[in-house]
Design an enzyme around this catalytic site. Structure first.
Site, PDB file in Angstrom:
ATOM      1  N   GLN A  86      -6.069  -4.049  -5.118  1.00 46.32           N
ATOM      2  CA  GLN A  86      -6.714  -4.239  -3.648  1.00 46.32           C
ATOM      3  C   GLN A  86      -6.162  -2.371  -3.044  1.00 46.32           C
ATOM      4  O   GLN A  86      -6.603  -2.236  -2.090  1.00 46.32           O
ATOM      5  CB  GLN A  86      -6.012  -4.955  -2.356  1.00 46.32           C
ATOM      6  CG  GLN A  86      -6.309  -6.608  -2.767  1.00 46.32           C
ATOM      7  CD  GLN A  86      -5.634  -7.308  -1.878  1.00 46.32           C
ATOM      8  OE1 GLN A  86      -5.956  -7.630  -0.891  1.00 46.32           O
ATOM      9  NE2 GLN A  86      -4.439  -7.865  -2.275  1.00 46.32           N
ATOM     10  N   ASP A  89      -4.302   3.391  -4.161  1.00 41.37           N
ATOM     11  CA  ASP A  89      -3.767   4.594  -4.903  1.00 41.37           C
ATOM     12  C   ASP A  89      -3.787   4.239  -6.426  1.00 41.37           C
ATOM     13  O   ASP A  89      -4.401   3.289  -6.917  1.00 41.37           O
ATOM     14  CB  ASP A  89      -2.105   4.211  -4.553  1.00 41.37           C
ATOM     15  CG  ASP A  89      -1.495   3.030  -5.280  1.00 41.37           C
ATOM     16  OD1 ASP A  89      -1.713   2.698  -6.378  1.00 41.37           O
ATOM     17  OD2 ASP A  89      -0.784   2.372  -4.339  1.00 41.37           O
ATOM     18  N   HIS A 104     -10.966  -2.163  -3.725  1.00 43.96           N
ATOM     19  CA  HIS A 104     -11.186  -1.648  -2.416  1.00 43.96           C
ATOM     20  C   HIS A 104     -11.341  -0.028  -2.607  1.00 43.96           C
ATOM     21  O   HIS A 104     -11.224   0.816  -1.676  1.00 43.96           O
ATOM     22  CB  HIS A 104     -10.182  -1.896  -1.479  1.00 43.96           C
ATOM     23  CG  HIS A 104     -10.151  -3.393  -0.932  1.00 43.96           C
ATOM     24  ND1 HIS A 104      -9.105  -4.091  -0.495  1.00 43.96           N
ATOM     25  CD2 HIS A 104     -11.074  -4.311  -1.214  1.00 43.96           C
ATOM     26  CE1 HIS A 104      -9.340  -5.406  -0.294  1.00 43.96           C
ATOM     27  NE2 HIS A 104     -10.602  -5.565  -0.618  1.00 43.96           N
TER      28      HIS A 104
HETATM   29  P1  NAD Z   1      -0.418  -6.205   3.174  1.00 45.10           P
HETATM   30  O1  NAD Z   1       0.255  -5.127   3.995  1.00 45.10           O
HETATM   31  O2  NAD Z   1      -1.200  -7.134   4.088  1.00 45.10           O
HETATM   32  O3  NAD Z   1       0.650  -7.093   2.567  1.00 45.10           O
HETATM   33  C1  NAD Z   1       1.668  -6.480   1.711  1.00 45.10           C
HETATM   34  C2  NAD Z   1       2.215  -7.793   1.132  1.00 45.10           C
HETATM   35  O4  NAD Z   1       3.447  -7.167   0.410  1.00 45.10           O
HETATM   36  C3  NAD Z   1       3.129  -8.568   2.174  1.00 45.10           C
HETATM   37  O5  NAD Z   1       3.200  -9.780   1.825  1.00 45.10           O
HETATM   38  C4  NAD Z   1       4.707  -8.018   1.937  1.00 45.10           C
HETATM   39  O6  NAD Z   1       5.598  -9.207   2.159  1.00 45.10           O
HETATM   40  C5  NAD Z   1       4.721  -7.509   0.584  1.00 45.10           C
HETATM   41  N1  NAD Z   1       5.749  -6.765   0.244  1.00 45.10           N
HETATM   42  C6  NAD Z   1       6.345  -5.807   1.017  1.00 45.10           C
HETATM   43  N2  NAD Z   1       7.213  -5.194   0.415  1.00 45.10           N
HETATM   44  C7  NAD Z   1       7.177  -5.426  -0.912  1.00 45.10           C
HETATM   45  C8  NAD Z   1       8.140  -5.362  -2.103  1.00 45.10           C
HETATM   46  N3  NAD Z   1       8.765  -4.194  -2.063  1.00 45.10           N
HETATM   47  N4  NAD Z   1       7.939  -6.036  -3.040  1.00 45.10           N
HETATM   48  C9  NAD Z   1       7.225  -7.332  -3.038  1.00 45.10           C
HETATM   49  N5  NAD Z   1       6.215  -7.649  -2.079  1.00 45.10           N
HETATM   50  C10 NAD Z   1       6.477  -6.878  -0.884  1.00 45.10           C
HETATM   51  O7  NAD Z   1      -1.247  -5.425   2.151  1.00 45.10           O
HETATM   52  P2  NAD Z   1      -2.608  -6.358   1.091  1.00 45.10           P
HETATM   53  O8  NAD Z   1      -2.262  -7.652   1.001  1.00 45.10           O
HETATM   54  O9  NAD Z   1      -2.499  -5.408  -0.043  1.00 45.10           O
HETATM   55  O10 NAD Z   1      -3.601  -5.965   2.142  1.00 45.10           O
HETATM   56  C11 NAD Z   1      -4.597  -5.440   2.718  1.00 45.10           C
HETATM   57  C12 NAD Z   1      -5.039  -4.042   2.334  1.00 45.10           C
HETATM   58  O11 NAD Z   1      -4.029  -2.780   2.268  1.00 45.10           O
HETATM   59  C13 NAD Z   1      -5.757  -3.908   1.150  1.00 45.10           C
HETATM   60  O12 NAD Z   1      -7.112  -3.812   1.393  1.00 45.10           O
HETATM   61  C14 NAD Z   1      -5.391  -2.306   0.528  1.00 45.10           C
HETATM   62  O13 NAD Z   1      -6.522  -1.730   0.016  1.00 45.10           O
HETATM   63  C15 NAD Z   1      -4.712  -1.930   1.387  1.00 45.10           C
HETATM   64  N6  NAD Z   1      -3.477  -0.923   1.400  1.00 45.10           N
HETATM   65  C16 NAD Z   1      -3.295  -0.287   0.203  1.00 45.10           C
HETATM   66  C17 NAD Z   1      -2.400   0.757  -0.075  1.00 45.10           C
HETATM   67  C18 NAD Z   1      -2.132   1.419  -1.346  1.00 45.10           C
HETATM   68  O14 NAD Z   1      -3.160   1.665  -1.966  1.00 45.10           O
HETATM   69  N7  NAD Z   1      -0.887   1.732  -1.741  1.00 45.10           N
HETATM   70  C19 NAD Z   1      -1.199   0.849   1.133  1.00 45.10           C
HETATM   71  C20 NAD Z   1      -1.518   0.117   2.423  1.00 45.10           C
HETATM   72  C21 NAD Z   1      -2.596  -0.822   2.266  1.00 45.10           C
END
Ligand code: NAD
Length: 227
Positions: A86, A89, A104
């Site tokens: 999702q 990056d 996404h």
């Molecule tokens: P979310 O923020 O809803 O959930 C993140 C999840 O990761 C949570 O369950 C949390 O408990 C867990 N988490 C946090 N730190 C962790 C770690 N160190 N190890 C393991 N688990 C950990 O994110 P999501 O479910 O990916 O949802 C939604 C949207 O966020 C996606 O559509 C995505 O496109 C977007 N997103 C992407 C990025 C990226 O590309 N890096 C960053 C932020 C959001």
């Protein structure tokens, strides 16, 4: 060769320094979804939307893959590994994963706002107001906004349905249709979730390892490489 499908979310990149969406210091604490991540936001204030994603892109350029991304790449030596992410990056690719499907979109790509098939490599640079595609239309980030279709979903579903092992990493399973992929995993597949918190408890047939991605993922991969 076993088919292993990994479904990742923002949590796998958290230890690379990229903020998740829903943590208390997460992105949605600073920005409202409606202001920066919807087609309406783009129509209302494209400058704000461009700046939001330019900041995200700069963060991604500065970040490095972590031990969880690297372990998944190493797994390719022993199995047919597909990553469905999702995340926007490119840390899976930079760690060496070769079969990565972005549900996404990809922050490193710019897209024509007139024709979604026209993509351009930003090479990590900002997209500015006035940067246009070959048709003369403004470029936008190549990301799927809330309220937009998810064109890669059917491909992701097909991969999910073929998995012998299905591993979920770092996602709250709150965003749909992405989260509904779990319903399509074969009953006899091995199923794991490595994530700190979930919106709802996981299904009984998933083993939930409530730990950091850089701890749980390398350990699982080590076990799989040993058999
Ligand atoms: P979310 O923020 O809803 O959930 C993140 C999840 O990761 C949570 O369950 C949390 O408990 C867990 N988490 C946090 N730190 C962790 C770690 N160190 N190890 C393991 N688990 C950990 O994110 P999501 O479910 O990916 O949802 C939604 C949207 O966020 C996606 O559509 C995505 O496109 C977007 N997103 C992407 C990025 C990226 O590309 N890096 C960053 C932020 C959001």
């Amino acid at each position: 060769m076993k088919k292993i499908v990994i479904f990742t979310g923002a949590g796998i990149s958290a230890e690379s320094g990229l903020k998740t969406f829903r943590a208390s210091d997460g992105l949605w604490e600073e920005h409202r979804i409606e202001d920066v991540a919807t087609p309406e936001a783009w129509r209302r204030d494209p400058h704000l939307v461009l700046e939001f994603y330019n900041q995200r892109r700069r963060g991604v350029v500065a970040a490095q893959p972590n031990a969880a991304h690297r372990a998944l790449a190493e797994l390719q030596t022993a199995a047919n590994v597909h990553v469905i992410t999702q995340n926007i990056d490119d840390l899976h690719e930079r760690a060496g994963s070769q079969q990565v499907l972005h549900l996404h979109g990809e922050i490193m790509q710019a897209r024509s706002s007139a024709n979604e098939a026209l993509l351009y490599d930003t090479r990590g640079n900002d997209i500015r107001w006035g940067d246009v595609c070959e048709l003369g239309s403004q470029l936008r980030p190549h990301v799927v906004w809330f309220g937009e279709a998810v064109p890669m979903f059917d491909k992701a579903l097909a991969l999910t349905a073929e998995a012998d092992i299905f591993l979920v990493v770092g996602t709250s399973l709150a965003v749909y249709p992405a989260a509904s992929l779990l319903q399509f995993v074969k009953p006899d597949a091995q199923k794991y979730i490595v994530t700190l918190d979930l919106t709802e408890p996981p299904r009984d047939d998933f083993v939930w390892l409530k730990e950091k991605a850089t701890v749980g993922v390398p350990r699982l991969v080590e076990q799989w490489l040993a058999v």
